[in-house]
Design an enzyme around this catalytic site. Structure first.
Site, mmCIF file in Angstrom:
data_model
loop_
_atom_site.group_PDB
_atom_site.id
_atom_site.type_symbol
_atom_site.label_atom_id
_atom_site.label_comp_id
_atom_site.label_asym_id
_atom_site.label_seq_id
_atom_site.Cartn_x
_atom_site.Cartn_y
_atom_site.Cartn_z
ATOM 1 N N LYS A 197 37.770 55.463 43.345
ATOM 2 C CA LYS A 197 36.437 55.836 43.364
ATOM 3 C C LYS A 197 35.975 54.993 44.471
ATOM 4 O O LYS A 197 35.428 54.097 44.175
ATOM 5 C CB LYS A 197 35.919 55.774 41.939
ATOM 6 C CG LYS A 197 34.464 56.240 42.031
ATOM 7 C CD LYS A 197 33.602 55.611 40.924
ATOM 8 C CE LYS A 197 32.528 54.606 41.600
ATOM 9 N NZ LYS A 197 31.789 55.046 42.626
ATOM 10 N N GLU B 204 36.614 41.477 43.776
ATOM 11 C CA GLU B 204 35.792 40.874 45.154
ATOM 12 C C GLU B 204 34.485 41.061 44.834
ATOM 13 O O GLU B 204 34.157 42.030 44.784
ATOM 14 C CB GLU B 204 36.365 41.479 46.106
ATOM 15 C CG GLU B 204 38.127 41.326 46.407
ATOM 16 C CD GLU B 204 38.445 39.896 46.746
ATOM 17 O OE1 GLU B 204 37.537 39.224 47.172
ATOM 18 O OE2 GLU B 204 39.728 39.731 46.679
ATOM 19 N N CYS C 52 29.874 40.796 52.447
ATOM 20 C CA CYS C 52 29.891 39.975 51.545
ATOM 21 C C CYS C 52 29.975 38.251 51.818
ATOM 22 O O CYS C 52 29.706 37.463 51.073
ATOM 23 C CB CYS C 52 30.958 40.416 50.467
ATOM 24 S SG CYS C 52 32.388 40.729 51.492
ATOM 25 N N GLU D 127 22.017 36.713 46.439
ATOM 26 C CA GLU D 127 22.558 37.310 47.323
ATOM 27 C C GLU D 127 21.603 38.441 47.836
ATOM 28 O O GLU D 127 21.102 39.203 47.092
ATOM 29 C CB GLU D 127 23.768 38.208 46.895
ATOM 30 C CG GLU D 127 24.639 38.740 48.066
ATOM 31 C CD GLU D 127 25.640 39.584 47.561
ATOM 32 O OE1 GLU D 127 26.013 40.108 46.806
ATOM 33 O OE2 GLU D 127 26.749 39.376 48.175
HETATM 34 P P1 NAD Z 1 28.036 47.962 43.227
HETATM 35 O O1 NAD Z 1 28.682 46.922 42.153
HETATM 36 O O2 NAD Z 1 26.743 48.596 43.011
HETATM 37 O O3 NAD Z 1 28.893 48.960 43.441
HETATM 38 C C1 NAD Z 1 30.291 48.971 43.777
HETATM 39 C C2 NAD Z 1 31.268 50.099 43.107
HETATM 40 O O4 NAD Z 1 31.211 49.933 41.545
HETATM 41 C C3 NAD Z 1 30.540 51.458 43.401
HETATM 42 O O5 NAD Z 1 31.736 52.342 43.728
HETATM 43 C C4 NAD Z 1 29.861 51.975 42.248
HETATM 44 O O6 NAD Z 1 29.674 53.225 42.094
HETATM 45 C C5 NAD Z 1 30.781 51.210 41.143
HETATM 46 N N1 NAD Z 1 29.883 51.064 40.110
HETATM 47 C C6 NAD Z 1 28.719 50.751 39.740
HETATM 48 N N2 NAD Z 1 28.300 50.515 38.507
HETATM 49 C C7 NAD Z 1 29.706 50.657 37.939
HETATM 50 C C8 NAD Z 1 29.983 50.614 36.369
HETATM 51 N N3 NAD Z 1 29.281 50.325 35.474
HETATM 52 N N4 NAD Z 1 31.233 50.644 36.108
HETATM 53 C C9 NAD Z 1 32.364 51.043 36.935
HETATM 54 N N5 NAD Z 1 32.064 51.149 38.369
HETATM 55 C C10 NAD Z 1 30.483 50.810 38.629
HETATM 56 O O7 NAD Z 1 28.029 47.080 44.531
HETATM 57 P P2 NAD Z 1 27.590 47.690 46.064
HETATM 58 O O8 NAD Z 1 25.975 47.745 46.098
HETATM 59 O O9 NAD Z 1 28.202 49.085 46.132
HETATM 60 O O10 NAD Z 1 28.078 46.546 47.117
HETATM 61 C C11 NAD Z 1 27.376 45.636 47.595
HETATM 62 C C12 NAD Z 1 28.057 44.382 46.441
HETATM 63 O O11 NAD Z 1 29.387 44.275 46.741
HETATM 64 C C13 NAD Z 1 27.440 43.042 46.854
HETATM 65 O O12 NAD Z 1 27.185 42.173 45.863
HETATM 66 C C14 NAD Z 1 28.415 42.452 47.920
HETATM 67 O O13 NAD Z 1 28.525 41.019 47.816
HETATM 68 C C15 NAD Z 1 29.969 42.959 47.122
HETATM 69 N N6 NAD Z 1 30.951 42.950 48.125
HETATM 70 C C16 NAD Z 1 31.821 42.082 47.944
HETATM 71 C C17 NAD Z 1 33.140 41.937 48.572
HETATM 72 C C18 NAD Z 1 34.209 40.901 48.465
HETATM 73 O O14 NAD Z 1 35.329 41.412 48.942
HETATM 74 N N7 NAD Z 1 34.036 39.997 47.794
HETATM 75 C C19 NAD Z 1 32.944 43.006 49.617
HETATM 76 C C20 NAD Z 1 32.227 43.850 49.873
HETATM 77 C C21 NAD Z 1 30.988 43.805 49.116
#
Ligand code: NAD
Length: 472
Positions: free
Chosen positions: A171, A246, A280, A379
Protein backbone atom coordinates in the site's frame (compact mmCIF):
# COMPACT_ATOMS: atom_id res chain seq x y z
CA UNK A 1 0.65 12.56 -19.92
CA UNK A 2 -2.53 11.03 -18.47
CA UNK A 3 -1.52 9.44 -15.20
CA UNK A 4 -4.96 8.34 -13.98
CA UNK A 5 -5.21 4.66 -13.09
CA UNK A 6 -8.39 2.69 -12.50
CA UNK A 7 -7.18 -0.81 -11.55
CA UNK A 8 -5.36 -2.53 -8.72
CA UNK A 9 -2.72 -5.25 -9.23
CA UNK A 10 -3.68 -8.70 -7.96
CA UNK A 11 -2.51 -12.19 -8.77
CA UNK A 12 -0.33 -11.05 -11.67
CA UNK A 13 -2.96 -8.90 -13.45
CA UNK A 14 -4.54 -5.44 -13.47
CA UNK A 15 -8.10 -5.91 -12.17
CA UNK A 16 -11.04 -3.73 -11.14
CA UNK A 17 -11.17 -2.72 -7.47
CA UNK A 18 -14.15 -3.74 -5.33
CA UNK A 19 -15.59 -0.23 -5.16
CA UNK A 20 -15.75 2.66 -7.61
CA UNK A 21 -14.46 5.42 -5.34
CA UNK A 22 -11.29 7.24 -6.26
CA UNK A 23 -8.58 9.35 -4.61
CA UNK A 24 -7.41 12.56 -6.32
CA UNK A 25 -3.65 13.08 -6.65
CA UNK A 26 -2.47 16.70 -6.73
CA UNK A 27 0.48 18.48 -8.28
CA UNK A 28 1.83 20.42 -5.27
CA UNK A 29 3.57 22.98 -7.50
CA UNK A 30 0.29 24.05 -9.15
CA UNK A 31 -2.28 22.86 -6.56
CA UNK A 32 -4.20 21.25 -9.46
CA UNK A 33 -5.56 17.70 -9.61
CA UNK A 34 -3.07 15.63 -11.58
CA UNK A 35 -4.77 12.24 -11.72
CA UNK A 36 -6.77 9.80 -9.64
CA UNK A 37 -6.32 6.24 -8.41
CA UNK A 38 -8.78 3.74 -6.91
CA UNK A 39 -9.62 4.00 -3.23
CA UNK A 40 -8.93 0.38 -2.25
CA UNK A 41 -10.95 -1.33 0.47
CA UNK A 42 -10.54 -4.07 3.09
CA UNK A 43 -12.11 -6.44 0.52
CA UNK A 44 -9.31 -5.63 -1.93
CA UNK A 45 -6.74 -6.24 0.81
CA UNK A 46 -8.31 -9.61 1.50
CA UNK A 47 -8.13 -10.55 -2.20
CA UNK A 48 -4.50 -9.43 -2.37
CA UNK A 49 -3.49 -11.30 0.78
CA UNK A 50 -5.18 -14.47 -0.50
CA UNK A 51 -3.21 -14.16 -3.76
CA UNK A 52 0.04 -13.59 -1.85
CA UNK A 53 -0.66 -16.51 0.53
CA UNK A 54 -1.40 -18.85 -2.39
CA UNK A 55 1.77 -17.77 -4.21
CA UNK A 56 4.01 -18.03 -1.13
CA UNK A 57 4.97 -21.75 -1.11
CA UNK A 58 5.97 -21.70 -4.79
CA UNK A 59 8.00 -18.47 -4.50
CA UNK A 60 9.66 -19.60 -1.26
CA UNK A 61 10.70 -22.78 -3.10
CA UNK A 62 12.41 -20.99 -6.00
CA UNK A 63 16.21 -21.07 -5.99
CA UNK A 64 18.28 -18.00 -5.05
CA UNK A 65 19.39 -17.85 -8.69
CA UNK A 66 15.76 -17.72 -9.90
CA UNK A 67 14.87 -14.93 -7.47
CA UNK A 68 18.00 -12.99 -8.44
CA UNK A 69 17.10 -13.37 -12.13
CA UNK A 70 13.55 -12.06 -11.51
CA UNK A 71 14.92 -9.01 -9.68
CA UNK A 72 17.39 -8.48 -12.52
CA UNK A 73 14.49 -8.44 -15.03
CA UNK A 74 12.73 -5.90 -12.82
CA UNK A 75 15.89 -3.77 -12.80
CA UNK A 76 15.96 -3.80 -16.61
CA UNK A 77 12.25 -2.89 -16.82
CA UNK A 78 12.68 -0.06 -14.32
CA UNK A 79 15.80 1.36 -15.98
CA UNK A 80 13.72 1.62 -19.17
CA UNK A 81 11.21 3.74 -17.22
CA UNK A 82 13.73 5.80 -15.20
CA UNK A 83 13.10 9.12 -16.97
CA UNK A 84 9.30 8.75 -16.67
CA UNK A 85 9.65 7.75 -13.02
CA UNK A 86 11.65 10.92 -12.26
CA UNK A 87 9.04 13.07 -14.03
CA UNK A 88 6.26 11.31 -12.10
CA UNK A 89 7.97 12.01 -8.76
CA UNK A 90 8.50 15.65 -9.78
CA UNK A 91 4.80 15.92 -10.67
CA UNK A 92 3.20 14.18 -7.69
CA UNK A 93 5.69 15.17 -4.97
CA UNK A 94 7.34 18.32 -6.36
CA UNK A 95 10.98 17.19 -6.05
CA UNK A 96 13.11 19.16 -8.55
CA UNK A 97 13.62 16.97 -11.62
CA UNK A 98 17.41 16.87 -11.25
CA UNK A 99 17.15 15.62 -7.64
CA UNK A 100 14.31 13.27 -8.57
CA UNK A 101 16.48 11.71 -11.28
CA UNK A 102 19.61 11.38 -9.15
CA UNK A 103 18.10 10.42 -5.77
CA UNK A 104 14.40 9.56 -6.00
CA UNK A 105 15.04 7.17 -8.92
CA UNK A 106 18.83 6.65 -8.88
CA UNK A 107 18.90 5.40 -5.29
CA UNK A 108 16.16 2.74 -5.61
CA UNK A 109 17.82 1.45 -8.78
CA UNK A 110 21.07 1.09 -6.81
CA UNK A 111 19.21 -0.68 -3.99
CA UNK A 112 17.47 -3.01 -6.44
CA UNK A 113 20.80 -3.86 -8.07
CA UNK A 114 22.27 -4.65 -4.63
CA UNK A 115 19.47 -7.19 -4.06
CA UNK A 116 20.04 -8.80 -7.47
CA UNK A 117 23.45 -9.68 -5.98
CA UNK A 118 22.29 -10.46 -2.42
CA UNK A 119 19.37 -12.65 -3.58
CA UNK A 120 21.87 -14.93 -5.32
CA UNK A 121 23.76 -15.62 -2.07
CA UNK A 122 21.32 -15.71 0.87
CA UNK A 123 22.58 -16.29 4.45
CA UNK A 124 24.26 -19.70 4.69
CA UNK A 125 22.87 -22.60 6.75
CA UNK A 126 24.92 -23.36 9.83
CA UNK A 127 25.69 -26.45 11.93
CA UNK A 128 25.69 -25.80 15.69
CA UNK A 129 26.40 -29.01 17.65
CA UNK A 130 23.71 -31.48 16.61
CA UNK A 131 21.53 -28.72 15.10
CA UNK A 132 21.18 -27.62 11.52
CA UNK A 133 20.21 -23.93 11.66
CA UNK A 134 18.30 -22.81 8.58
CA UNK A 135 16.82 -19.46 7.52
CA UNK A 136 13.36 -19.41 5.94
CA UNK A 137 11.24 -16.60 4.46
CA UNK A 138 8.72 -15.28 6.95
CA UNK A 139 5.74 -15.49 4.57
CA UNK A 140 3.29 -12.79 3.39
CA UNK A 141 4.61 -9.25 3.93
CA UNK A 142 2.33 -6.22 4.13
CA UNK A 143 4.34 -3.16 3.06
CA UNK A 144 3.02 0.33 3.90
CA UNK A 145 5.04 3.31 2.65
CA UNK A 146 5.12 7.13 2.88
CA UNK A 147 5.13 9.85 0.23
CA UNK A 148 8.53 11.49 0.69
CA UNK A 149 10.62 9.00 -1.35
CA UNK A 150 7.81 7.15 -3.13
CA UNK A 151 9.99 4.75 -5.13
CA UNK A 152 12.88 4.29 -2.70
CA UNK A 153 10.71 3.49 0.35
CA UNK A 154 8.88 0.83 -1.65
CA UNK A 155 12.09 -0.64 -3.09
CA UNK A 156 13.77 -0.83 0.35
CA UNK A 157 11.02 -3.31 1.33
CA UNK A 158 10.04 -5.01 -1.92
CA UNK A 159 13.50 -6.01 -3.16
CA UNK A 160 14.74 -7.68 0.08
CA UNK A 161 11.35 -9.30 0.77
CA UNK A 162 11.31 -10.85 -2.71
CA UNK A 163 14.99 -11.80 -2.45
CA UNK A 164 14.23 -13.61 0.83
CA UNK A 165 11.38 -15.61 -0.80
CA UNK A 166 8.46 -13.68 0.71
CA UNK A 167 5.37 -12.51 -1.17
CA UNK A 168 4.15 -8.92 -0.82
CA UNK A 169 1.03 -6.74 -0.64
CA UNK A 170 1.98 -3.07 -1.05
CA UNK A 171 0.00 0.00 0.00
CA UNK A 172 1.79 3.17 -1.16
CA UNK A 173 0.96 6.62 0.23
CA UNK A 174 -2.34 8.01 -1.04
CA UNK A 175 -0.51 11.33 -1.68
CA UNK A 176 2.02 9.83 -4.16
CA UNK A 177 0.67 6.53 -5.57
CA UNK A 178 1.54 7.21 -9.22
CA UNK A 179 5.21 6.21 -8.92
CA UNK A 180 4.12 2.88 -7.39
CA UNK A 181 1.86 2.28 -10.41
CA UNK A 182 4.82 2.85 -12.70
CA UNK A 183 6.84 0.36 -10.64
CA UNK A 184 4.07 -2.22 -10.99
CA UNK A 185 4.09 -1.76 -14.77
CA UNK A 186 7.75 -2.76 -14.55
CA UNK A 187 6.92 -5.65 -12.19
CA UNK A 188 4.31 -6.90 -14.67
CA UNK A 189 6.81 -6.73 -17.53
CA UNK A 190 9.44 -8.53 -15.41
CA UNK A 191 7.09 -11.52 -15.17
CA UNK A 192 6.89 -12.50 -11.50
CA UNK A 193 4.65 -15.51 -10.83
CA UNK A 194 1.01 -14.45 -10.16
CA UNK A 195 0.37 -13.33 -6.57
CA UNK A 196 4.02 -12.77 -5.64
CA UNK A 197 3.65 -8.96 -5.71
CA UNK A 198 0.31 -7.13 -5.29
CA UNK A 199 -0.71 -3.46 -5.17
CA UNK A 200 -3.69 -2.04 -3.25
CA UNK A 201 -3.75 1.78 -3.18
CA UNK A 202 -5.90 3.63 -0.66
CA UNK A 203 -5.98 5.47 2.62
CA UNK A 204 -4.16 4.46 5.78
CA UNK A 205 -7.34 4.09 7.77
CA UNK A 206 -9.02 1.75 5.25
CA UNK A 207 -6.28 -0.17 3.41
CA UNK A 208 -3.34 0.34 5.82
CA UNK A 209 -5.27 -0.86 8.86
CA UNK A 210 -6.74 -3.81 6.91
CA UNK A 211 -3.19 -4.92 6.03
CA UNK A 212 -1.84 -4.42 9.56
CA UNK A 213 -4.74 -6.34 11.10
CA UNK A 214 -5.05 -9.12 8.51
CA UNK A 215 -4.66 -12.57 10.11
CA UNK A 216 -2.81 -13.94 7.07
CA UNK A 217 -0.15 -11.20 6.92
CA UNK A 218 2.94 -12.60 8.66
CA UNK A 219 4.88 -9.36 8.82
CA UNK A 220 4.13 -5.67 8.45
CA UNK A 221 6.98 -3.55 7.14
CA UNK A 222 6.15 0.11 7.65
CA UNK A 223 7.81 3.42 6.91
CA UNK A 224 6.13 6.61 8.06
CA UNK A 225 5.38 8.67 11.14
CA UNK A 226 5.98 7.46 14.67
CA UNK A 227 2.28 7.90 15.51
CA UNK A 228 1.20 5.56 12.68
CA UNK A 229 3.97 3.11 13.56
CA UNK A 230 2.58 2.90 17.08
CA UNK A 231 -0.94 2.21 15.74
CA UNK A 232 0.35 -0.50 13.37
CA UNK A 233 2.29 -2.14 16.21
CA UNK A 234 -0.89 -2.34 18.29
CA UNK A 235 -2.82 -3.94 15.43
CA UNK A 236 -0.08 -6.47 14.69
CA UNK A 237 0.45 -7.29 18.37
CA UNK A 238 -2.98 -8.94 18.57
CA UNK A 239 -1.70 -11.87 16.50
CA UNK A 240 2.02 -11.52 17.41
CA UNK A 241 2.93 -10.60 13.81
CA UNK A 242 6.44 -9.31 13.21
CA UNK A 243 6.69 -5.56 12.64
CA UNK A 244 9.54 -3.57 11.10
CA UNK A 245 9.26 0.19 11.59
CA UNK A 246 11.19 3.02 9.90
CA UNK A 247 9.87 6.15 11.62
CA UNK A 248 10.61 9.82 12.19
CA UNK A 249 13.81 11.62 13.08
CA UNK A 250 15.30 14.83 14.48
CA UNK A 251 18.94 14.27 13.67
CA UNK A 252 21.84 16.36 14.96
CA UNK A 253 24.71 17.65 12.87
CA UNK A 254 27.51 18.11 15.41
CA UNK A 255 30.17 20.59 14.25
CA UNK A 256 33.17 20.46 16.62
CA UNK A 257 35.56 23.37 17.15
CA UNK A 258 38.25 21.96 14.83
CA UNK A 259 35.88 21.26 11.89
CA UNK A 260 36.27 22.46 8.32
CA UNK A 261 33.44 24.93 8.84
CA UNK A 262 32.64 26.00 5.24
CA UNK A 263 32.28 22.36 4.16
CA UNK A 264 30.39 21.32 7.30
CA UNK A 265 27.89 24.14 6.87
CA UNK A 266 27.46 23.71 3.11
CA UNK A 267 26.86 19.95 3.37
CA UNK A 268 24.76 20.37 6.53
CA UNK A 269 22.42 22.93 4.97
CA UNK A 270 22.13 20.79 1.82
CA UNK A 271 21.22 17.77 3.93
CA UNK A 272 18.60 19.68 5.95
CA UNK A 273 16.94 21.09 2.82
CA UNK A 274 17.09 17.98 0.60
CA UNK A 275 13.64 17.22 -0.85
CA UNK A 276 12.40 20.46 0.81
CA UNK A 277 13.28 19.00 4.21
CA UNK A 278 10.90 16.09 3.72
CA UNK A 279 13.58 13.53 4.54
CA UNK A 280 13.45 11.33 7.63
CA UNK A 281 17.25 11.40 8.05
CA UNK A 282 17.54 15.21 7.63
CA UNK A 283 20.08 16.84 9.96
CA UNK A 284 17.59 19.40 11.23
CA UNK A 285 19.57 20.43 14.33
CA UNK A 286 22.94 22.03 13.62
CA UNK A 287 24.92 21.89 16.88
CA UNK A 288 27.90 24.27 16.72
CA UNK A 289 30.76 25.00 19.13
CA UNK A 290 30.35 28.53 20.51
CA UNK A 291 33.87 29.56 19.38
CA UNK A 292 32.80 29.08 15.76
CA UNK A 293 29.14 30.03 16.15
CA UNK A 294 29.04 33.53 14.57
CA UNK A 295 31.21 32.38 11.69
CA UNK A 296 28.86 29.40 11.20
CA UNK A 297 25.72 31.57 11.23
CA UNK A 298 27.14 33.80 8.47
CA UNK A 299 27.90 30.75 6.34
CA UNK A 300 24.47 29.20 7.03
CA UNK A 301 22.62 32.38 6.03
CA UNK A 302 24.62 32.63 2.79
CA UNK A 303 24.06 28.94 1.99
CA UNK A 304 20.31 29.18 2.65
CA UNK A 305 20.15 32.19 0.35
CA UNK A 306 21.39 30.02 -2.53
CA UNK A 307 18.35 27.73 -2.40
CA UNK A 308 16.05 28.89 -5.18
CA UNK A 309 12.43 27.85 -4.65
CA UNK A 310 10.23 27.21 -7.68
CA UNK A 311 8.91 24.97 -10.44
CA UNK A 312 10.41 21.45 -10.11
CA UNK A 313 10.89 21.32 -13.90
CA UNK A 314 13.00 24.54 -14.08
CA UNK A 315 16.69 23.54 -14.15
CA UNK A 316 17.94 26.01 -11.50
CA UNK A 317 15.22 25.17 -8.93
CA UNK A 318 16.77 23.67 -5.80
CA UNK A 319 13.64 23.51 -3.61
CA UNK A 320 10.24 22.36 -4.75
CA UNK A 321 6.95 22.74 -2.87
CA UNK A 322 5.88 20.65 0.10
CA UNK A 323 3.65 17.70 -0.72
CA UNK A 324 0.33 19.15 0.45
CA UNK A 325 -1.38 22.26 1.82
CA UNK A 326 -1.70 20.49 5.19
CA UNK A 327 2.06 19.82 5.30
CA UNK A 328 2.81 23.43 4.31
CA UNK A 329 0.54 24.71 7.12
CA UNK A 330 2.09 22.35 9.65
CA UNK A 331 5.60 23.55 8.77
CA UNK A 332 4.73 27.27 8.83
CA UNK A 333 3.00 26.68 12.19
CA UNK A 334 6.28 25.27 13.56
CA UNK A 335 8.19 28.35 12.36
CA UNK A 336 5.70 30.78 13.95
CA UNK A 337 5.91 28.91 17.25
CA UNK A 338 9.72 28.77 17.14
CA UNK A 339 9.83 32.56 16.76
CA UNK A 340 7.64 33.02 19.84
CA UNK A 341 9.85 30.47 21.67
CA UNK A 342 12.84 32.80 21.21
CA UNK A 343 14.42 31.49 17.98
CA UNK A 344 16.21 34.19 15.95
CA UNK A 345 15.38 34.20 12.23
CA UNK A 346 18.47 34.36 10.04
CA UNK A 347 16.98 33.15 6.71
CA UNK A 348 13.53 32.66 5.18
CA UNK A 349 10.60 32.82 7.55
CA UNK A 350 6.95 33.86 7.21
CA UNK A 351 7.61 37.04 5.17
CA UNK A 352 9.87 35.54 2.49
CA UNK A 353 8.72 35.95 -1.12
CA UNK A 354 7.38 32.71 -2.66
CA UNK A 355 5.85 31.60 -5.97
CA UNK A 356 2.18 32.66 -6.17
CA UNK A 357 0.85 29.14 -6.57
CA UNK A 358 1.97 25.90 -5.01
CA UNK A 359 2.52 24.72 -1.44
CA UNK A 360 5.92 26.35 -0.97
CA UNK A 361 7.84 27.19 2.20
CA UNK A 362 10.96 29.36 2.04
CA UNK A 363 14.24 27.75 3.20
CA UNK A 364 14.27 28.90 6.80
CA UNK A 365 16.98 28.97 9.46
CA UNK A 366 16.54 29.86 13.13
CA UNK A 367 19.51 30.52 15.43
CA UNK A 368 19.80 30.40 19.25
CA UNK A 369 17.21 27.62 19.34
CA UNK A 370 16.59 26.26 22.84
CA UNK A 371 17.42 22.51 22.76
CA UNK A 372 14.28 21.79 24.78
CA UNK A 373 11.93 23.86 22.58
CA UNK A 374 9.40 22.37 20.18
CA UNK A 375 11.53 23.23 17.13
CA UNK A 376 14.47 21.24 18.54
CA UNK A 377 12.34 18.31 19.69
CA UNK A 378 9.65 17.79 17.06
CA UNK A 379 10.00 16.56 13.52
CA UNK A 380 9.05 19.47 11.24
CA UNK A 381 9.43 17.75 7.85
CA UNK A 382 10.02 20.96 5.91
CA UNK A 383 12.99 23.19 4.93
CA UNK A 384 13.58 24.47 8.46
CA UNK A 385 16.97 24.29 10.19
CA UNK A 386 17.54 24.94 13.91
CA UNK A 387 21.03 26.12 14.93
CA UNK A 388 22.05 25.45 18.54
CA UNK A 389 25.27 26.76 20.17
CA UNK A 390 27.16 24.57 22.68
CA UNK A 391 30.17 25.18 24.95
CA UNK A 392 32.11 21.95 24.45
CA UNK A 393 32.13 18.38 23.16
CA UNK A 394 30.25 17.06 26.21
CA UNK A 395 27.44 19.55 25.69
CA UNK A 396 27.32 18.70 21.96
CA UNK A 397 26.81 15.00 22.74
CA UNK A 398 24.18 15.83 25.38
CA UNK A 399 22.21 18.01 22.94
CA UNK A 400 22.48 15.41 20.16
CA UNK A 401 21.08 12.76 22.53
CA UNK A 402 18.36 15.01 23.93
CA UNK A 403 15.72 13.61 21.58
CA UNK A 404 13.12 10.87 21.57
CA UNK A 405 14.33 10.06 18.05
CA UNK A 406 17.59 8.41 16.95
CA UNK A 407 17.68 7.89 13.20
CA UNK A 408 20.76 9.64 11.76
CA UNK A 409 23.34 12.31 12.48
CA UNK A 410 26.72 13.75 11.60
CA UNK A 411 29.99 14.73 13.25
CA UNK A 412 32.60 17.10 11.81
CA UNK A 413 36.17 17.33 13.11
CA UNK A 414 39.66 17.63 11.63
CA UNK A 415 40.56 14.66 13.87
CA UNK A 416 38.76 11.60 12.49
CA UNK A 417 39.43 9.49 15.60
CA UNK A 418 37.87 12.19 17.77
CA UNK A 419 34.86 12.28 15.42
CA UNK A 420 34.45 8.49 15.66
CA UNK A 421 34.63 8.69 19.48
CA UNK A 422 31.84 11.27 19.47
CA UNK A 423 29.83 9.27 16.89
CA UNK A 424 29.94 6.19 19.16
CA UNK A 425 28.36 8.25 21.95
CA UNK A 426 25.39 9.42 19.88
CA UNK A 427 22.38 7.14 20.33
CA UNK A 428 21.28 6.91 16.72
CA UNK A 429 21.17 4.33 13.93
CA UNK A 430 23.69 6.08 11.66
CA UNK A 431 26.32 8.81 11.87
CA UNK A 432 28.22 10.33 8.93
CA UNK A 433 31.69 11.71 9.61
CA UNK A 434 32.94 14.72 7.65
CA UNK A 435 30.33 14.27 4.90
CA UNK A 436 31.11 10.61 4.14
CA UNK A 437 29.01 9.24 1.25
CA UNK A 438 25.78 7.27 1.67
CA UNK A 439 26.39 3.52 1.65
CA UNK A 440 23.46 1.52 0.22
CA UNK A 441 24.82 -1.71 1.76
CA UNK A 442 25.01 -0.33 5.31
CA UNK A 443 22.19 -1.02 7.80
CA UNK A 444 19.57 1.74 7.85
CA UNK A 445 17.17 2.25 10.76
CA UNK A 446 16.49 3.91 14.05
CA UNK A 447 17.20 3.86 17.78
CA UNK A 448 14.51 4.91 20.27
CA UNK A 449 11.25 6.13 18.66
CA UNK A 450 12.82 6.20 15.19
CA UNK A 451 11.99 2.54 14.68
CA UNK A 452 12.60 -1.17 14.93
CA UNK A 453 14.69 -3.26 12.57
CA UNK A 454 17.03 -2.37 9.73
CA UNK A 455 16.68 -1.93 5.98
CA UNK A 456 19.21 -2.20 3.12
CA UNK A 457 22.03 -4.60 2.39
CA UNK A 458 22.12 -8.00 4.07
CA UNK A 459 20.60 -6.46 7.21
CA UNK A 460 17.45 -5.63 5.22
CA UNK A 461 17.27 -9.17 3.83
CA UNK A 462 17.59 -10.66 7.35
CA UNK A 463 14.44 -8.83 8.45
CA UNK A 464 12.33 -11.01 6.14
CA UNK A 465 13.78 -14.34 7.33
CA UNK A 466 13.09 -16.47 10.36
CA UNK A 467 15.37 -19.06 11.95
CA UNK A 468 14.71 -22.79 12.40
CA UNK A 469 16.79 -25.32 14.34
CA UNK A 470 16.68 -28.95 13.11
CA UNK A 471 18.23 -31.39 15.65
CA UNK A 472 19.78 -34.60 14.35
P1 NAD B 1 2.20 8.55 7.74
O1 NAD B 1 2.52 7.77 8.95
O2 NAD B 1 1.11 9.53 7.81
O3 NAD B 1 1.84 7.60 6.53
C1 NAD B 1 2.70 6.57 6.10
C2 NAD B 1 1.86 5.48 5.46
O4 NAD B 1 1.02 4.91 6.47
C3 NAD B 1 0.93 5.97 4.36
O5 NAD B 1 0.86 4.99 3.37
C4 NAD B 1 -0.39 6.10 5.09
O6 NAD B 1 -1.51 5.98 4.25
C5 NAD B 1 -0.33 4.92 6.05
N1 NAD B 1 -1.18 5.06 7.24
C6 NAD B 1 -1.64 6.19 7.82
N2 NAD B 1 -2.42 5.89 8.88
C7 NAD B 1 -2.45 4.54 8.97
C8 NAD B 1 -3.07 3.61 9.87
N3 NAD B 1 -3.83 4.03 10.89
N4 NAD B 1 -2.86 2.29 9.69
C9 NAD B 1 -2.08 1.85 8.67
N5 NAD B 1 -1.49 2.68 7.78
C10 NAD B 1 -1.65 4.00 7.92
O7 NAD B 1 3.57 9.24 7.30
P2 NAD B 1 3.79 10.18 6.04
O8 NAD B 1 3.21 11.51 6.39
O9 NAD B 1 3.38 9.52 4.78
O10 NAD B 1 5.38 10.26 5.99
C11 NAD B 1 6.10 11.13 6.75
C12 NAD B 1 6.68 10.44 7.97
O11 NAD B 1 7.41 9.30 7.57
C13 NAD B 1 7.66 11.29 8.71
O12 NAD B 1 7.44 11.16 10.10
C14 NAD B 1 9.00 10.70 8.35
O13 NAD B 1 10.01 10.89 9.26
C15 NAD B 1 8.67 9.27 8.22
N6 NAD B 1 9.66 8.59 7.37
C16 NAD B 1 10.55 7.72 7.95
C17 NAD B 1 11.51 7.10 7.18
C18 NAD B 1 12.51 6.14 7.76
O14 NAD B 1 13.08 5.38 7.00
N7 NAD B 1 12.74 6.13 9.04
C19 NAD B 1 11.56 7.35 5.82
C20 NAD B 1 10.66 8.24 5.27
C21 NAD B 1 9.69 8.84 6.07
Amino acid sequence: MDLTRTDIYLDGAWVAPSCGQTIAVHNPATEEVLASVPAGTATDVDRAVTAARTAFPGWADTTPAQRSAALDRLHTALVARAATAAETVALELGTPLKVATRIQVGLPLTVLRSYVELAARPPAEETVGNSLVVREPIGVVGAITPWNYPLHQVMAKLAPALAAGCTVVLKPSELTPLTAYLLFDAIHEAGFPPGVVNLVPGTGVEVGEAIAAHPDVDMVSFTGSTATGRRISHLAADRIARVALELGGKSANVILDDADLPTAVKVGVGNAFLNSGQTCTAWTRMVVHRDRYDEALNLVAKAADGYRTGDPFTPDTRLGPLVSAAQRDRVTGHVTRALTDGGRLIAGGPDAVLPERGWFVAPTVLADVDPGSALAQEEVFGPVLAVIPVDDEEAAVAVANDSRYGLAGAVWSADEQRAVRVARRIRTGAVDINGAPFNPLAPFGGYKQSGLGRELGRYGLDEFLQTKAIQR
